[in-house]
Design a protein around this motif. Sequence first.
Motif, PDB file in Angstrom:
ATOM      1  N   TRP A 146       0.812  -1.214   0.000  1.00 22.31           N
ATOM      2  CA  TRP A 146       0.000   0.000   0.000  1.00 22.31           C
ATOM      3  C   TRP A 146       0.853   1.274   0.000  1.00 22.31           C
ATOM      4  O   TRP A 146       0.321   2.370  -0.221  1.00 22.31           O
ATOM      5  N   MET A 147       2.155   1.129   0.269  1.00 18.67           N
ATOM      6  CA  MET A 147       3.001   2.317   0.407  1.00 18.67           C
ATOM      7  C   MET A 147       3.041   3.185  -0.845  1.00 18.67           C
ATOM      8  O   MET A 147       2.905   4.412  -0.747  1.00 18.67           O
ATOM      9  N   PHE A 192      -0.386   5.426   7.752  1.00 21.48           N
ATOM     10  CA  PHE A 192      -1.437   4.711   7.014  1.00 21.48           C
ATOM     11  C   PHE A 192      -1.098   3.229   6.869  1.00 21.48           C
ATOM     12  O   PHE A 192      -1.971   2.368   7.019  1.00 21.48           O
ATOM     13  N   THR A 233      -1.123   9.336  -3.091  1.00 25.68           N
ATOM     14  CA  THR A 233      -2.360  10.046  -2.729  1.00 25.68           C
ATOM     15  C   THR A 233      -2.157  11.028  -1.581  1.00 25.68           C
ATOM     16  O   THR A 233      -2.661  12.156  -1.620  1.00 25.68           O
ATOM     17  N   ILE A 234      -1.413  10.621  -0.562  1.00 29.40           N
ATOM     18  CA  ILE A 234      -1.227  11.474   0.619  1.00 29.40           C
ATOM     19  C   ILE A 234      -0.112  12.493   0.412  1.00 29.40           C
ATOM     20  O   ILE A 234      -0.181  13.621   0.908  1.00 29.40           O
ATOM     21  N   LYS A 235       0.925  12.071  -0.331  1.00 25.92           N
ATOM     22  CA  LYS A 235       2.070  12.943  -0.649  1.00 25.92           C
ATOM     23  C   LYS A 235       2.800  13.433   0.607  1.00 25.92           C
ATOM     24  O   LYS A 235       3.303  14.553   0.654  1.00 25.92           O
ATOM     25  N   SER A 254       2.076   8.643   5.357  1.00 24.92           N
ATOM     26  CA  SER A 254       1.995   7.375   4.623  1.00 24.92           C
ATOM     27  C   SER A 254       2.427   6.206   5.504  1.00 24.92           C
ATOM     28  O   SER A 254       1.842   5.123   5.463  1.00 24.92           O
ATOM     29  N   ALA A 313      -0.174   5.085  -1.009  1.00 27.98           N
ATOM     30  CA  ALA A 313      -0.231   6.085   0.053  1.00 27.98           C
ATOM     31  C   ALA A 313       0.633   7.299  -0.277  1.00 27.98           C
ATOM     32  O   ALA A 313       0.210   8.447  -0.093  1.00 27.98           O
ATOM     33  N   LEU A 314       1.848   7.048  -0.773  1.00 29.52           N
ATOM     34  CA  LEU A 314       2.739   8.165  -1.119  1.00 29.52           C
ATOM     35  C   LEU A 314       2.159   8.999  -2.263  1.00 29.52           C
ATOM     36  O   LEU A 314       2.302  10.223  -2.288  1.00 29.52           O
ATOM     37  N   VAL A 347      10.590   5.204   3.451  1.00 30.58           N
ATOM     38  CA  VAL A 347      10.238   6.629   3.414  1.00 30.58           C
ATOM     39  C   VAL A 347      11.364   7.513   3.918  1.00 30.58           C
ATOM     40  O   VAL A 347      11.441   8.691   3.563  1.00 30.58           O
ATOM     41  N   SER A 403       5.434  11.448   3.497  1.00 26.61           N
ATOM     42  CA  SER A 403       6.028  10.161   3.864  1.00 26.61           C
ATOM     43  C   SER A 403       5.663   9.743   5.281  1.00 26.61           C
ATOM     44  O   SER A 403       5.408   8.564   5.549  1.00 26.61           O
TER      45      SER A 403
END
Length: 290
Positions: free
Chosen positions: A149-150, A166, A156-158, A163, A153-154, A240, A160
Amino acid sequence: MNEPKTLRAKAALLSAFFLAFILVIWYTATLPTKTAAPTLTAEQSEYAKLMGKDPQAGGGAPSKSAFPTPAQMGSTIVGHLSDPFYDNGPNDKGIGLQISYSLARVGLGFSLAALFAIPLGFLIGMSPLAYRALDPFIQLLKPISPLAWMPIALYTIKDSSISGIFVIFICSVWPMLTNTAFGVAGVRREWLNVSRTLQVTPMRKAIEVILPAAAPTILTGMRISMGIAWLVIVAAEMLVGGTGIGYFVWNEWNNLSLTNVIFAILAIGLVGMALDLVFAKAQKAVTYAE
């Protein structure tokens, strides 16, 4: 009462023996070894003499092991623990500070997972309809590695750090969700029948009847989730970067400091053991002997 104390004493003595055995093996494996003198040809010997060197110099010199010795590890441990919370910049922080960053991420992701998974687990455990409707999604998502999922996550969330939280949330949800649902569904029918006879409201039944009965199973799920979360955060922080014990391991490996890497591994194990002990104590406290 005497037997458990005797058993604990014997277990502690056996553990100390194993530790001493490991240290002896470690010490023996890292002792300097002598290398055989190199065999030189006549031309190489003449060249060495012309250069003013002894052709046999260096032969049989002791060769040190590349792996750190117990004494070097002890010195490293003392050095880190003497000032664990120093901060000299992005790539130079104390081990206590790095662990604090990791614990903060794990704590936040784990707490969010508990707020989501435990109520949903209650719903699934109490409602056969909800179980049948949600079970295919749970079985589909549960086997996916949290680190998979990383990238999403990176993207969409932008961020680290968020993320990483998450990823902890994702890996913590499933053990808590499934154990909560199992514990709620396994509550004795006699107790539920009594609450129904007394016309107890659903909310009161969930809090006063189902929750105490399912608490040991719920805490088992939380204990498993915490173990997985602490395991995953190390890998996530390697990806990250920035801060955290995982980043510390990766950074020290890039610096070719094997002693610091081993020290970080020991610190990760000790913190994980302490977290597991906390949940084990809580689990024991809510388990009622019949």
